[in-house]
Design a protein around this motif. Structure first.
Motif, PDB file in Angstrom:
ATOM      1  N   ILE A 154      54.995   4.921  23.404  1.00  9.10           N
ATOM      2  CA  ILE A 154      55.044   5.897  23.789  1.00  9.10           C
ATOM      3  C   ILE A 154      56.483   6.736  24.392  1.00  9.10           C
ATOM      4  N   CYS A 155      56.894   5.592  25.665  1.00 15.75           N
ATOM      5  CA  CYS A 155      58.521   6.294  25.978  1.00 15.75           C
ATOM      6  C   CYS A 155      59.226   6.313  24.905  1.00 15.75           C
ATOM      7  N   ASP A 156      60.177   7.293  25.134  1.00 12.43           N
ATOM      8  CA  ASP A 156      61.271   7.442  24.188  1.00 12.43           C
ATOM      9  C   ASP A 156      62.566   5.918  24.425  1.00 12.43           C
ATOM     10  N   TYR A 202      51.037   6.555  16.030  1.00 12.28           N
ATOM     11  CA  TYR A 202      51.790   6.616  16.637  1.00 12.28           C
ATOM     12  C   TYR A 202      52.894   4.885  16.005  1.00 12.28           C
ATOM     13  N   LEU A 203      52.389   4.353  16.855  1.00 17.02           N
ATOM     14  CA  LEU A 203      52.507   3.093  16.022  1.00 17.02           C
ATOM     15  C   LEU A 203      52.980   2.180  14.930  1.00 17.02           C
ATOM     16  N   SER A 204      52.038   3.193  13.697  1.00 19.66           N
ATOM     17  CA  SER A 204      52.252   2.853  12.390  1.00 19.66           C
ATOM     18  C   SER A 204      54.158   3.495  11.800  1.00 19.66           C
ATOM     19  N   ARG A 205      53.851   4.478  12.833  1.00 18.20           N
ATOM     20  CA  ARG A 205      55.321   5.379  12.184  1.00 18.20           C
ATOM     21  C   ARG A 205      56.303   4.442  13.149  1.00 18.20           C
ATOM     22  N   ILE A 206      56.045   3.676  14.240  1.00 16.38           N
ATOM     23  CA  ILE A 206      57.769   3.038  14.279  1.00 16.38           C
ATOM     24  C   ILE A 206      57.681   1.837  12.877  1.00 16.38           C
ATOM     25  N   VAL A 207      56.334   1.000  13.721  1.00 17.09           N
ATOM     26  CA  VAL A 207      56.494  -0.586  13.197  1.00 17.09           C
ATOM     27  C   VAL A 207      56.165  -0.421  11.375  1.00 17.09           C
ATOM     28  N   GLY A 208      55.881   0.754  10.938  1.00 12.15           N
ATOM     29  CA  GLY A 208      55.271   0.912   9.945  1.00 12.15           C
ATOM     30  C   GLY A 208      53.309   0.432   9.613  1.00 12.15           C
ATOM     31  N   GLU A 209      52.913   0.861   8.816  1.00 10.95           N
ATOM     32  CA  GLU A 209      51.112   0.790   9.364  1.00 10.95           C
ATOM     33  C   GLU A 209      50.510  -1.177   8.844  1.00 10.95           C
ATOM     34  N   LYS A 210      51.113  -1.678   7.051  1.00  6.97           N
ATOM     35  CA  LYS A 210      50.902  -3.057   7.570  1.00  6.97           C
ATOM     36  C   LYS A 210      51.339  -3.630   9.091  1.00  6.97           C
ATOM     37  N   PRO A 234      71.390  18.723  28.971  1.00  7.85           N
ATOM     38  CA  PRO A 234      69.799  18.612  29.604  1.00  7.85           C
ATOM     39  C   PRO A 234      69.021  19.666  27.963  1.00  7.85           C
ATOM     40  N   THR A 235      69.763  20.667  27.973  1.00  8.60           N
ATOM     41  CA  THR A 235      68.928  21.695  27.269  1.00  8.60           C
ATOM     42  C   THR A 235      69.404  20.367  25.838  1.00  8.60           C
ATOM     43  N   ALA A 236      70.071  19.987  25.456  1.00  8.86           N
ATOM     44  CA  ALA A 236      70.029  19.545  24.294  1.00  8.86           C
ATOM     45  C   ALA A 236      70.005  18.041  24.005  1.00  8.86           C
ATOM     46  N   ILE A 237      69.676  17.480  25.303  1.00  2.00           N
ATOM     47  CA  ILE A 237      68.401  16.217  25.197  1.00  2.00           C
ATOM     48  C   ILE A 237      67.272  16.772  25.529  1.00  2.00           C
ATOM     49  N   LYS A 238      66.372  18.257  25.748  1.00  2.00           N
ATOM     50  CA  LYS A 238      65.689  18.471  26.002  1.00  2.00           C
ATOM     51  C   LYS A 238      65.054  18.894  24.241  1.00  2.00           C
ATOM     52  N   MET A 239      65.718  19.786  24.205  1.00  2.00           N
ATOM     53  CA  MET A 239      65.403  20.525  22.230  1.00  2.00           C
ATOM     54  C   MET A 239      64.978  18.938  21.531  1.00  2.00           C
ATOM     55  N   LEU A 240      66.233  17.938  21.645  1.00  2.00           N
ATOM     56  CA  LEU A 240      66.196  16.593  20.519  1.00  2.00           C
ATOM     57  C   LEU A 240      64.426  15.654  21.139  1.00  2.00           C
ATOM     58  N   LYS A 241      64.060  16.132  22.073  1.00  3.61           N
ATOM     59  CA  LYS A 241      62.663  15.238  22.255  1.00  3.61           C
ATOM     60  C   LYS A 241      61.472  15.783  21.773  1.00  3.61           C
ATOM     61  N   ASP A 283      57.376  15.785  14.427  1.00  8.43           N
ATOM     62  CA  ASP A 283      57.017  14.968  13.933  1.00  8.43           C
ATOM     63  C   ASP A 283      55.380  14.488  13.476  1.00  8.43           C
ATOM     64  N   SER A 284      55.188  14.449  15.033  1.00  8.87           N
ATOM     65  CA  SER A 284      54.054  13.431  15.313  1.00  8.87           C
ATOM     66  C   SER A 284      53.048  13.997  16.186  1.00  8.87           C
ATOM     67  N   ALA A 285      52.941  15.306  16.109  1.00  8.81           N
ATOM     68  CA  ALA A 285      52.387  15.971  17.216  1.00  8.81           C
ATOM     69  C   ALA A 285      51.413  15.625  16.749  1.00  8.81           C
ATOM     70  N   ASN A 286      51.054  16.108  15.876  1.00  8.00           N
ATOM     71  CA  ASN A 286      49.326  15.869  15.155  1.00  8.00           C
ATOM     72  C   ASN A 286      48.583  15.045  15.577  1.00  8.00           C
ATOM     73  N   ILE A 287      49.616  14.223  15.793  1.00  6.89           N
ATOM     74  CA  ILE A 287      48.888  12.486  16.622  1.00  6.89           C
ATOM     75  C   ILE A 287      47.858  13.232  17.984  1.00  6.89           C
ATOM     76  N   GLU A 288      47.955  14.497  18.963  1.00  6.52           N
ATOM     77  CA  GLU A 288      47.201  14.211  19.405  1.00  6.52           C
ATOM     78  C   GLU A 288      46.388  15.482  19.626  1.00  6.52           C
ATOM     79  N   GLY A 289      45.656  15.735  17.851  1.00  6.37           N
ATOM     80  CA  GLY A 289      44.169  15.962  17.680  1.00  6.37           C
ATOM     81  C   GLY A 289      43.376  14.653  17.650  1.00  6.37           C
TER      82      GLY A 289
END
Length: 265
Positions: free
Chosen positions: A122-124, A152-160, A208-215, A221-227
């Motif tokens: 989960i960390c950046d 979210y793990l599957s977003r990083i390494v792929g589903e397989k 700091p504003t640029a970094i915040k908005m980038l995060k 894209d993965s916000a739906n995972i919270e639900g």
């Protein structure tokens, strides 16, 4: 706040949060999670802080997930914690790490297993020592993370690869983790904190504003995972009441092989 399980430090715009339970490989209990949430929220509220480092005390482990000795058939011992659900406010911790508008760097020293593996995912960013070991353990001990820990793990390494990590519960070296995209950088154990602090200072020097908005953009894209995570934690609370989950915990504590075959009938 008088912290017992966590060491919280701030210096030159960088907050460092250390899980301080090396005697149990930095496994977390309810109090640990509560203190982690408090520390991250303090760093969130401090405008002087521009980046956060999350690590574990000692050289053996970053974090090995929930402390099985604190887990009962109704979940973990919630004494000192925020209560409810599985007795650990893990969902709130995950939300805080993702939502804090400052990058969080996981400095992985040794084992990042189970719930500890989910924390670094989960960390950046993740910087690992050359002796770091990564992997999942949930299905071996009667548990799972069907929220960020899998989706979210599957977003990083792929589903397989994500399915392999969860279904087989194998362990992976720092180099293997880097090759699958789980780790950004590998350094010798003695240089781990120096490397994490160097990256943190580089981030603090940026807008700091640029970094915040980038995060926020990366998270969108993965916000739906919270639900999905809310549903997953709800089902996990019910699963912990089962004999099947208890078998995983008991086998771990008794240092014996699990016998899940009886639950296939």
């Amino acid at each position: 706040m008088d912290l017992q399980d966590v060491i919280y430090e701030k210096m030159d715009g960088v907050a460092k949060i250390t899980i301080n339970r090396p005697e149990v490989y930095n496994a977390f209990r309810a109090l640990t999670v509560k203190e982690l949430i408090w520390s991250f929220r303090d760093a969130w509220d401090d405008n002087a802080i521009g980046a956060v480092i999350l690590t574990g005390a000692g050289e053996k482990a970053f974090c090995t997930g929930g402390d099985q000795s604190k887990k009962s058939n109704s979940g973990y011992d919630s004494s000192g914690g925020l209560g409810g659900g599985i007795g650990l406010e893990v969902e709130a911790l995950h939300h805080t790490i993702r939502s804090i508008p400052k990058p969080v760097i996981a400095a992985v020293n040794g084992f990042a297993i189970g719930g500890g593996h989910v924390l670094h995912v989960i960390c950046d960013l993740t910087i690992a020592s050359d002796n770091a070991v990564f992997g999942q353990a949930g299905p071996k001990v009667g548990s799972y993370d069907a929220g960020f820990g899998s989706a979210y793990l599957s977003r990083i390494v792929g589903e397989k690869k994500a399915r392999e990590i969860w279904y087989l519960c194998e362990k992976y070296s720092a180099q293997e983790a880097k090759e699958m995209g789980l780790v950004n950088k590998i350094v010798p154990q003695a240089e781990l904190m120096e490397a994490a602090e160097d990256w943190a200072r580089k981030i603090v020097a940026k807008s700091p504003t640029a970094i915040k908005m980038l995060k926020y953009s990366f998270n969108a894209d993965s916000a739906n995972i919270e639900g999905i995570s809310q549903l997953a934690m709800g089902s996990l609370a019910m699963f912990y009441n089962s004999e099947e989950s208890a078998e995983g915990r008991d086998a771990f504590l008794e240092k014996r092989p699990t016998d899940f075959n009886k639950f296939r009938k």
